[in-house]
Write an enzyme that holds these catalytic residues in place. Sequence first.
Site, short mmCIF file in Angstrom:
data_model
loop_
_atom_site.label_atom_id
_atom_site.label_comp_id
_atom_site.label_asym_id
_atom_site.label_seq_id
_atom_site.Cartn_x
_atom_site.Cartn_y
_atom_site.Cartn_z
N ASP A 1 0.82 -1.23 0.00
CA ASP A 1 0.00 0.00 0.00
C ASP A 1 0.85 1.27 0.00
O ASP A 1 0.42 2.31 0.51
CB ASP A 1 -0.95 0.02 1.20
CG ASP A 1 -1.76 -1.24 1.35
OD1 ASP A 1 -2.39 -1.64 0.36
OD2 ASP A 1 -1.76 -1.84 2.44
N GLU A 2 2.02 1.21 -0.60
CA GLU A 2 2.93 2.36 -0.57
C GLU A 2 2.63 3.39 -1.65
O GLU A 2 3.22 4.47 -1.68
CB GLU A 2 4.40 1.92 -0.74
CG GLU A 2 4.90 0.98 0.34
CD GLU A 2 4.79 -0.47 -0.09
OE1 GLU A 2 5.39 -1.33 0.58
OE2 GLU A 2 4.10 -0.75 -1.10
N LYS B 1 2.40 2.24 -5.10
CA LYS B 1 3.12 1.74 -6.28
C LYS B 1 2.39 2.07 -7.58
O LYS B 1 3.01 2.40 -8.58
CB LYS B 1 3.32 0.22 -6.17
CG LYS B 1 4.26 -0.21 -5.06
CD LYS B 1 4.47 -1.70 -5.05
CE LYS B 1 3.23 -2.46 -4.64
NZ LYS B 1 2.81 -2.19 -3.25
N HIS C 1 -4.42 -1.73 -6.65
CA HIS C 1 -3.56 -0.61 -7.02
C HIS C 1 -4.44 0.54 -7.52
O HIS C 1 -5.19 0.38 -8.47
CB HIS C 1 -2.58 -1.02 -8.11
CG HIS C 1 -1.55 -2.00 -7.65
ND1 HIS C 1 -0.68 -2.65 -8.50
CD2 HIS C 1 -1.24 -2.44 -6.40
CE1 HIS C 1 0.11 -3.45 -7.80
NE2 HIS C 1 -0.22 -3.33 -6.54
N THR C 2 -4.35 1.68 -6.85
CA THR C 2 -5.22 2.82 -7.17
C THR C 2 -4.46 3.89 -7.94
O THR C 2 -3.37 4.30 -7.54
CB THR C 2 -5.79 3.43 -5.87
OG1 THR C 2 -6.50 2.41 -5.15
CG2 THR C 2 -6.76 4.56 -6.20
N THR D 1 -6.77 -12.04 3.27
CA THR D 1 -7.96 -11.46 2.64
C THR D 1 -8.99 -12.54 2.29
O THR D 1 -10.06 -12.22 1.78
CB THR D 1 -7.58 -10.71 1.35
OG1 THR D 1 -6.89 -11.60 0.48
CG2 THR D 1 -6.71 -9.51 1.67
N GLY E 1 -11.32 -2.69 1.72
CA GLY E 1 -11.89 -1.59 2.49
C GLY E 1 -11.47 -1.60 3.95
O GLY E 1 -11.90 -0.77 4.74
N ARG E 2 -10.60 -2.54 4.31
CA ARG E 2 -10.16 -2.63 5.71
C ARG E 2 -9.34 -1.41 6.10
O ARG E 2 -8.52 -0.93 5.33
CB ARG E 2 -9.30 -3.88 5.92
CG ARG E 2 -10.05 -5.19 5.86
CD ARG E 2 -9.17 -6.35 6.29
NE ARG E 2 -8.05 -6.57 5.37
CZ ARG E 2 -7.12 -7.50 5.54
NH1 ARG E 2 -7.16 -8.27 6.62
NH2 ARG E 2 -6.15 -7.66 4.67
N ILE F 1 3.68 12.44 1.06
CA ILE F 1 4.34 13.43 1.92
C ILE F 1 3.36 14.53 2.32
O ILE F 1 3.47 15.13 3.40
CB ILE F 1 5.58 14.02 1.21
CG1 ILE F 1 6.38 14.95 2.13
CG2 ILE F 1 5.21 14.73 -0.07
CD1 ILE F 1 7.13 14.27 3.22
#
Length: 424
Positions: free
Chosen positions: A13-14, A16, A41-42, A130, A302-303, A332
């Site tokens: 969840d960084e 990417k 991936h969003t 999951t 959605g967690r 940031i």
Amino acid sequence: MPATLVVGTQWGDEGKAKVIDYLSKDTDIIVRYQGGANAGHTVVVHGKKYVFHLVPSGIIYDQTVCVIGNGVVLDPTFFIEECDKLQAEGFPVYEKLLISDACHLLFPFHGLIDSARESSCTPDRKIGTTKKGIGICYADKMMRIGLRVGDLRESDFETRLQHLVDEKNRELVKLYDGEELSAKEILENVKKFYSKIQKNIINTPYYLESQLKAGKKVLLEGAQGTGLDVDFGTYPYVTSSNPTTGGAFIGSGIAFHHLKSVIGITKAYTTRVGEGPFPTELHGEEGERLRTLGAEYGATTGRPRRCGWFDTEVLRHAVRINGLTSIALTKIDVLSAYDKIPVAVAYERNGKKLDCFPSQGLDQVKVIYEEFPGWKTDITGIGEFDKLPSACKDYIRALEKLIGVRIDLISTGPDRKDTIASGF
């Protein structure tokens, strides 16, 4: 031409997908090399959000060919649903998406067994899966009983599927008091999948090597992050594959000498989903505040994500494991609300400073923090490093020094344009 790898450096969840999207404009081929539909991936483009699960996020660029490598476990039904949805959005998925013939297929019984096993665990033994069957499918791969995409072309596929369903039904019924699944129904769904993608099935190692030799630019993308690597993460609270650099070679078939750049993606703070140790985790109101500011909720489930301060020991571990050549720093802008920003600079255990990120006993470490002044100014959308507040620039430079790798990309917001590129 050399290949480039984008790898997560924390617990996934960084951000990417945004970095991959940013790099995709100069890329010919994008390869997903591990994981399954348990990752989301969003990407935000011109204010519109797209969430990708199995399809590489670079599909939204006209010039890119996308490849699903042999290291992925592919849910046929979910995959077709995702492709059809993207096709309806105007992206010609079926025209430029290739699938490895060695990619393993994930079936409904994988998810049912995954859920049953997790539900039967005592609270202190839960992994936080999951429940989508990813680990069970990988287990079948290692047990050498799994079925692969290329097997759909073979005459004995139906027989092998029936045998596998019979075996899994015994487990579901006898161990978990579940109901049997219909092999015929599973077969029908797989046939629909095959009818749509049969022309897209290729030998990906051969294809990728030939394209690299022809001068094409290849970008490798994985799911999750280094802290969830099954070998180098916080075992057993990890994923079932290798999101790290070694996994990129195995999951794509690209030889190591093609890889020249490894970009580590990291948030300006830290999050993780599921169970497992998290040394810098914030609890109560502090954790909720950071979660709210960063909108830290899983794109797939959605967690709510667990949130904490930046941990340089995790990053140094990621540098070591992955051979990172640069860092892309995301979110940031989320820290703009803070007066003071603590950063974990080292661990102690039993009164002794640790030399490195430990393979065991992470839940027993004491974190040593260094505090940096905040900037208390909204920096969302800033596209030039010199326009950032001085305290923000100092924070970024401090992280760079602590990590030991240069920061070449900074994300100041969710949209593609909210990016500061190298040269600052």
